[in-house]
Design an enzyme around this catalytic site. Structure first.
Site, PDB file in Angstrom:
ATOM      1  N   PRO A 188       0.826  -1.216   0.000  1.00  0.00           N
ATOM      2  CG  PRO A 188      -0.726  -1.558   1.693  1.00  0.00           C
ATOM      3  CD  PRO A 188       0.573  -2.076   1.158  1.00  0.00           C
ATOM      4  N   GLY A 189       0.305   2.313  -0.528  1.00  0.00           N
ATOM      5  CA  GLY A 189       0.974   3.615  -0.498  1.00  0.00           C
ATOM      6  C   GLY A 189       2.200   3.682  -1.393  1.00  0.00           C
ATOM      7  NE  ARG A 190       3.218   4.687  -7.120  1.00  0.00           N
ATOM      8  CZ  ARG A 190       2.617   3.940  -8.036  1.00  0.00           C
ATOM      9  NH1 ARG A 190       1.339   3.720  -7.984  1.00  0.00           N
ATOM     10  NH2 ARG A 190       3.311   3.421  -9.021  1.00  0.00           N
ATOM     11  CG  LEU A 191       5.804   3.576   1.118  1.00  0.00           C
ATOM     12  CD1 LEU A 191       5.826   3.849   2.628  1.00  0.00           C
ATOM     13  CD2 LEU A 191       6.989   4.293   0.472  1.00  0.00           C
ATOM     14  CG  HIS A 192       5.355  -0.919  -4.604  1.00  0.00           C
ATOM     15  ND1 HIS A 192       4.051  -1.106  -4.199  1.00  0.00           N
ATOM     16  CD2 HIS A 192       5.328   0.027  -5.580  1.00  0.00           C
ATOM     17  CE1 HIS A 192       3.268  -0.302  -4.907  1.00  0.00           C
ATOM     18  NE2 HIS A 192       4.019   0.398  -5.742  1.00  0.00           N
TER      19      HIS A 192
END
Ligand SMILES: Cc1cc2nc3c(=O)[nH]c(=O)nc-3n(C[C@H](O)[C@H](O)[C@H](O)COP(=O)(O)O)c2cc1C
Length: 212
Positions: A188-192
């Site tokens: 989530p939140g592009r914090l891959h």
């Protein structure tokens, strides 16, 4: 053997949980996508480049994987094969959408043994065997009917089901022997999460985390 990735319930990719060898890690992920019935899980983008570094990409199917690398089959006179003859390095990309996972592989490429290609060719349906012989993959053809005529001619030639169809010399497998494999997990939140395995000169693999 315990599936260390499934044990990680949140689905995140953690240095502490992953396998020390990237092929083992790949197999864990691949087994999981297969078990979930993910469509075309074995489809991968294969990127090659010409001698002067111009890239080209297309999909192929993964037909085997072990510590020595990733195997696919194709026509040895195709564009990809001509590029691999001149520049024997490739990149592979897998994307498994239902699990938000991507795997990137880079490495050197070599033809597998004739015996290994023969074995796989003999395991294929007869129509696929005839298709492999009939199609001058990547060449310009005048029309579809040229291909269909060739196929029909071969069907006539090999009309006896008892007759074994020999693998043509211009068709067989390649193995991508990896030196870098990156596992990407959507979060989530592009914090891959991104974990990169790199093969070291001593034969060991290091693991680094990359920013998403
Ligand atoms: C899902 C999918 C799987 C494919 N699998 C293969 C394959 O395993 N081997 C192959 O030669 N072509 C396969 N193809 C066709 C290639 O993408 C490509 O059209 C063909 O190999 C010619 O590429 P080239 O002209 O760059 O050599 C596949 C295509 C798709 C869409």
């Amino acid at each position: 053997m315990e599936d260390i990735v499934t044990l990680n319930k949140s689905g995140e990719l953690d240095e502490k949980d992953v396998a020390a060898h990237p092929i083992r890690q790949f197999q864990l992920w691949f087994d999981e996508v297969l078990a979930r019935g993910t469509p075309m899980a074995e489809a991968m983008t294969l990127c090659t480049a010409s001698e002067d570094g111009k890239p080209s990409a297309r999909m192929v199917l993964l037909k085997g994987v072990d510590e020595s690398g990733f195997v696919f089959y194709t026509n040895y006179r195709s564009r990809k094969a001509r590029e691999l003859d001149a520049n024997p390095f490739a990149a592979l990309v897998f994307y498994w959408e239902p699990l938000e996972r991507q795997v990137r592989v880079e490495g050197s490429v070599s033809r597998i043994s004739a015996a290994e290609s023969d074995k796989y060719f003999q395991s294929r349906p007869r129509e696929s065997q005839l298709g492999a012989i009939a199609s001058p993959q990547s060449e310009v053809i005048e029309s579809r009917s040229v291909l269909e005529d060739r196929y029909r001619q071969l069907e006539g030639q090999f009309s006896s089901e008892a007759e074994k169809i020999k693998r043509p010399d211009h068709w067989g497998g390649y193995r991508v022997a990896p030196t870098r494999i990156e596992f990407w997990k959507g979060r989530p939140g592009r914090l891959h999460d991104r974990l990169l395995y790199e093969l070291q000169p001593d034969g060991n693999w290091t693991i680094s985390r990359l920013a998403p």
